[in-house]
Design a protein around this motif. Sequence first.
Motif, PDB file in Angstrom:
ATOM      1  N   VAL A   4       0.833  -1.204   0.000  1.00  0.00           N
ATOM      2  CA  VAL A   4       0.000   0.000   0.000  1.00  0.00           C
ATOM      3  C   VAL A   4       0.868   1.254   0.000  1.00  0.00           C
ATOM      4  O   VAL A   4       0.550   2.250  -0.663  1.00  0.00           O
ATOM      5  CB  VAL A   4      -0.949  -0.019   1.225  1.00  0.00           C
ATOM      6  CG1 VAL A   4      -1.742   1.264   1.313  1.00  0.00           C
ATOM      7  CG2 VAL A   4      -1.876  -1.212   1.171  1.00  0.00           C
ATOM      8  N   VAL A   5       1.972   1.223   0.697  1.00  0.00           N
ATOM      9  CA  VAL A   5       2.876   2.374   0.744  1.00  0.00           C
ATOM     10  C   VAL A   5       3.435   2.665  -0.642  1.00  0.00           C
ATOM     11  O   VAL A   5       3.554   3.827  -1.046  1.00  0.00           O
ATOM     12  CB  VAL A   5       4.012   2.116   1.766  1.00  0.00           C
ATOM     13  CG1 VAL A   5       5.027   3.240   1.735  1.00  0.00           C
ATOM     14  CG2 VAL A   5       3.443   1.937   3.154  1.00  0.00           C
ATOM     15  N   VAL A   8       0.635   4.373  -2.733  1.00  0.00           N
ATOM     16  CA  VAL A   8       0.414   5.768  -2.317  1.00  0.00           C
ATOM     17  C   VAL A   8       1.588   6.649  -2.747  1.00  0.00           C
ATOM     18  O   VAL A   8       1.390   7.764  -3.245  1.00  0.00           O
ATOM     19  CB  VAL A   8       0.199   5.842  -0.786  1.00  0.00           C
ATOM     20  CG1 VAL A   8       0.201   7.273  -0.296  1.00  0.00           C
ATOM     21  CG2 VAL A   8      -1.097   5.149  -0.411  1.00  0.00           C
ATOM     22  N   VAL A  11       1.401   7.181  -6.586  1.00  0.00           N
ATOM     23  CA  VAL A  11       0.336   8.130  -6.963  1.00  0.00           C
ATOM     24  C   VAL A  11       0.735   9.549  -6.581  1.00  0.00           C
ATOM     25  O   VAL A  11       0.551  10.492  -7.368  1.00  0.00           O
ATOM     26  CB  VAL A  11      -1.001   7.718  -6.301  1.00  0.00           C
ATOM     27  CG1 VAL A  11      -2.037   8.808  -6.439  1.00  0.00           C
ATOM     28  CG2 VAL A  11      -1.508   6.420  -6.895  1.00  0.00           C
ATOM     29  N   LEU A  12       1.283   9.708  -5.394  1.00  0.00           N
ATOM     30  CA  LEU A  12       1.724  11.033  -4.958  1.00  0.00           C
ATOM     31  C   LEU A  12       2.838  11.571  -5.857  1.00  0.00           C
ATOM     32  O   LEU A  12       2.852  12.750  -6.215  1.00  0.00           O
ATOM     33  CB  LEU A  12       2.199  10.977  -3.509  1.00  0.00           C
ATOM     34  CG  LEU A  12       2.576  12.295  -2.863  1.00  0.00           C
ATOM     35  CD1 LEU A  12       1.371  13.224  -2.812  1.00  0.00           C
ATOM     36  CD2 LEU A  12       3.104  12.054  -1.467  1.00  0.00           C
ATOM     37  N   CYS A  73       9.417  10.616  -4.440  1.00  0.00           N
ATOM     38  CA  CYS A  73       8.288   9.727  -4.132  1.00  0.00           C
ATOM     39  C   CYS A  73       8.315   8.486  -5.014  1.00  0.00           C
ATOM     40  O   CYS A  73       8.075   7.375  -4.535  1.00  0.00           O
ATOM     41  CB  CYS A  73       6.961  10.463  -4.320  1.00  0.00           C
ATOM     42  SG  CYS A  73       6.603  11.630  -3.019  1.00  0.00           S
ATOM     43  N   ALA A  77       8.728   4.697  -3.855  1.00  0.00           N
ATOM     44  CA  ALA A  77       7.777   3.653  -4.259  1.00  0.00           C
ATOM     45  C   ALA A  77       8.499   2.461  -4.865  1.00  0.00           C
ATOM     46  O   ALA A  77       8.145   1.309  -4.593  1.00  0.00           O
ATOM     47  CB  ALA A  77       6.777   4.229  -5.255  1.00  0.00           C
TER      48      ALA A  77
END
Length: 81
Positions: A4-5, A8, A11-12, A73, A77
């Motif tokens: 999940v991290v 997120v 996407v960020l 980011c 990811a």
Amino acid sequence: MVNVVAVVAAVLGLVCFALGARLLKSDLAARRVARSDDPEFVLDPNREDPPDDEIDGDGLERGFMLLVFGGLCLLFAALSL
């Protein structure tokens, strides 16, 4: 299974890239319109003075920092997968 991290952060990162590119594009367009010697002076070629709007470097700085943050980011990811 995807973390999940990672989702997120990805996407960020993509949102930061989109916003940073938009800010840089807007800032460059504003600088081009303000120049009266630009050959593509399409808004009103008959005016003598550039518009009164003061163009500052804030949009350029924000756009660059959003691109850097987006890259970080996306790197986070990729490392969290």
